[in-house]
Write an enzyme that holds these catalytic residues in place. Structure first.
Site, PDB file in Angstrom:
ATOM      1  N   ASN A 146     -54.563 -12.927 -25.025  1.00 19.67           N
ATOM      2  CA  ASN A 146     -53.349 -12.118 -24.868  1.00 19.67           C
ATOM      3  C   ASN A 146     -52.851 -11.767 -26.266  1.00 19.67           C
ATOM      4  OD1 ASN A 146     -50.841 -11.064 -24.306  1.00 19.67           O
ATOM      5  ND2 ASN A 146     -49.949 -13.004 -23.611  1.00 19.67           N
ATOM      6  N   LYS A 163     -50.476  -9.896 -27.109  1.00 20.77           N
ATOM      7  CA  LYS A 163     -49.028  -9.635 -27.184  1.00 20.77           C
ATOM      8  C   LYS A 163     -48.781  -8.367 -28.021  1.00 20.77           C
ATOM      9  CE  LYS A 163     -48.315 -14.488 -26.430  1.00 20.77           C
ATOM     10  NZ  LYS A 163     -47.510 -15.688 -26.594  1.00 20.77           N
ATOM     11  N   HIS A 169     -45.513 -13.119 -17.469  1.00 13.99           N
ATOM     12  CA  HIS A 169     -45.564 -13.932 -18.681  1.00 13.99           C
ATOM     13  C   HIS A 169     -44.149 -14.408 -19.018  1.00 13.99           C
ATOM     14  CE1 HIS A 169     -46.037 -15.217 -22.799  1.00 13.99           C
ATOM     15  NE2 HIS A 169     -47.326 -15.328 -22.539  1.00 13.99           N
ATOM     16  N   GLU A 180     -42.569 -14.599 -21.646  1.00 16.15           N
ATOM     17  CA  GLU A 180     -41.820 -13.707 -22.552  1.00 16.15           C
ATOM     18  C   GLU A 180     -41.229 -12.526 -21.786  1.00 16.15           C
ATOM     19  OE1 GLU A 180     -45.022 -13.270 -25.364  1.00 16.15           O
ATOM     20  OE2 GLU A 180     -44.794 -15.395 -25.877  1.00 16.15           O
ATOM     21  N   GLU A 203     -48.529 -21.873 -17.897  1.00 17.74           N
ATOM     22  CA  GLU A 203     -48.182 -21.885 -19.319  1.00 17.74           C
ATOM     23  C   GLU A 203     -46.823 -22.556 -19.506  1.00 17.74           C
ATOM     24  OE1 GLU A 203     -50.329 -18.548 -21.553  1.00 17.74           O
ATOM     25  OE2 GLU A 203     -48.583 -17.636 -20.634  1.00 17.74           O
ATOM     26  N   GLY A 214     -46.926 -20.681 -28.359  1.00 13.88           N
ATOM     27  CA  GLY A 214     -46.684 -20.273 -29.739  1.00 13.88           C
ATOM     28  C   GLY A 214     -46.012 -21.342 -30.587  1.00 13.88           C
ATOM     29  N   SER A 231     -50.703 -22.650 -26.850  1.00 11.73           N
ATOM     30  CA  SER A 231     -51.304 -23.201 -28.068  1.00 11.73           C
ATOM     31  C   SER A 231     -52.712 -23.763 -27.851  1.00 11.73           C
ATOM     32  CB  SER A 231     -50.397 -24.269 -28.695  1.00 11.73           C
ATOM     33  OG  SER A 231     -49.149 -23.706 -29.030  1.00 11.73           O
TER      34      SER A 231
END
Ligand code: PGA
Length: 251
Positions: free
Chosen positions: A9, A11, A96, A98, A168, A174, A214
């Site tokens: 991904n 992003k 996701h 985010e 996730e 991250g 991660s």
């Protein structure tokens, strides 16, 4: 049989030129490794998609990172599932963390996106996961169950069997912090049970559940060694062709 999947991904990273170069590098690196057992997916920003589909050499396949919750019309700045499909893209990441956190995507909106993606023959990679406070309060099982129920459980058996789930934990995305293999296995196993209870054992057994947060070459092997971890959704480490392919080699 469920598939092993490694999905990158990107992003909001890479210019068009940089992105196409990265696809070329991934194509080259994959030739050097044994990737027979793994489906490889790269989720690029919208602007790369049409060219990325042309550039990607099998077994690399291309995904979008989002799609609109409406079919078509006056929605400035949005990109529809149908438009994505017209580029040759085969997958779309939905839900996701985010998107949920920064763009207010609710379970209801995500359920609409899932339906549109399936209607236009895109396979959703549906993301779920708890935030740190929820994990500390031991509410992570409850949180992911709700996300699955609200986003996916309106689907028929046939449609549900096209879904890929990515677990996730938001606290691991991250941050450099990873769930332990035991933590990942525990919740992946639980997710599979929730699906078996709603549908049946066969559908649950065939569901690919990816871990994200991660994942990198140094920890991929022990994560994907877990019986219910069928691959990874990789952010940071997917921006480098060597790291990404070393994760694929973990299978
Ligand atoms: P990360 O991102 O690998 O950089 O933690 C994972 C993701 O958000 O999909």
């Amino acid at each position: 049989m469920r598939r092993n999947i490694v999905a990158g991904n990107w992003k909001m990273n890479k210019t068009l030129e940089e992105g196409l170069k990265l696809i070329e590098d991934i194509n080259l690196n994959i030739k050097k490794i044994d990737a027979k057992n793994v489906q490889i997916i790269v989720a690029t920003p919208f602007i790369h998609l049409a060219k990325a589909v042309e550039k990607a050499v099998s077994p690399v396949r291309i995904s979008a990172q989002n799609c609109a919750s409406e079919e078509k019309g006056a929605y400035t700045g949005e990109v529809s599932a149908e438009m994505l499909r017209s580029t040759g893209v085969e997958f779309v990441i939905l839900g996701h963390s985010e998107r949920r956190a920064y763009y207010g995507e609710t379970d209801e909106v995500l359920a609409k996106k899932v339906d549109l993606a399936l209607a236009y023959k895109l396979q959703p990679i549906f993301c779920i996961g708890e935030v740190l406070e929820e994990r500390k309060a031991k509410k992570h099982f409850e949180v992911v169950k709700k996300q699955i129920e609200n986003g996916l459980f309106h689907l028929s058996e046939k449609d549900f069997s096209k879904i890929i789930i990515a677990y996730e934990p938001v606290w691991a995305i991250g941050t450099g912090e990873t769930a332990t293999p035991e933590q990942a296995q525990e919740i992946h196993h639980y997710i599979r049970k929730v699906v078996a209870d709603k549908y049946n054992d066969e559908i649950a057994d065939n569901l690919s559940i990816l871990y994200g947060g991660s994942m990198k070459p140094s920890n991929a092997k022990e994560l994907v060694a877990q019986p219910d971890v069928d691959g990874g959704l990789i952010g940071g480490a997917s921006l480098d062709a060597d790291d990404f392919c070393r994760i694929i080699e973990a299978f």
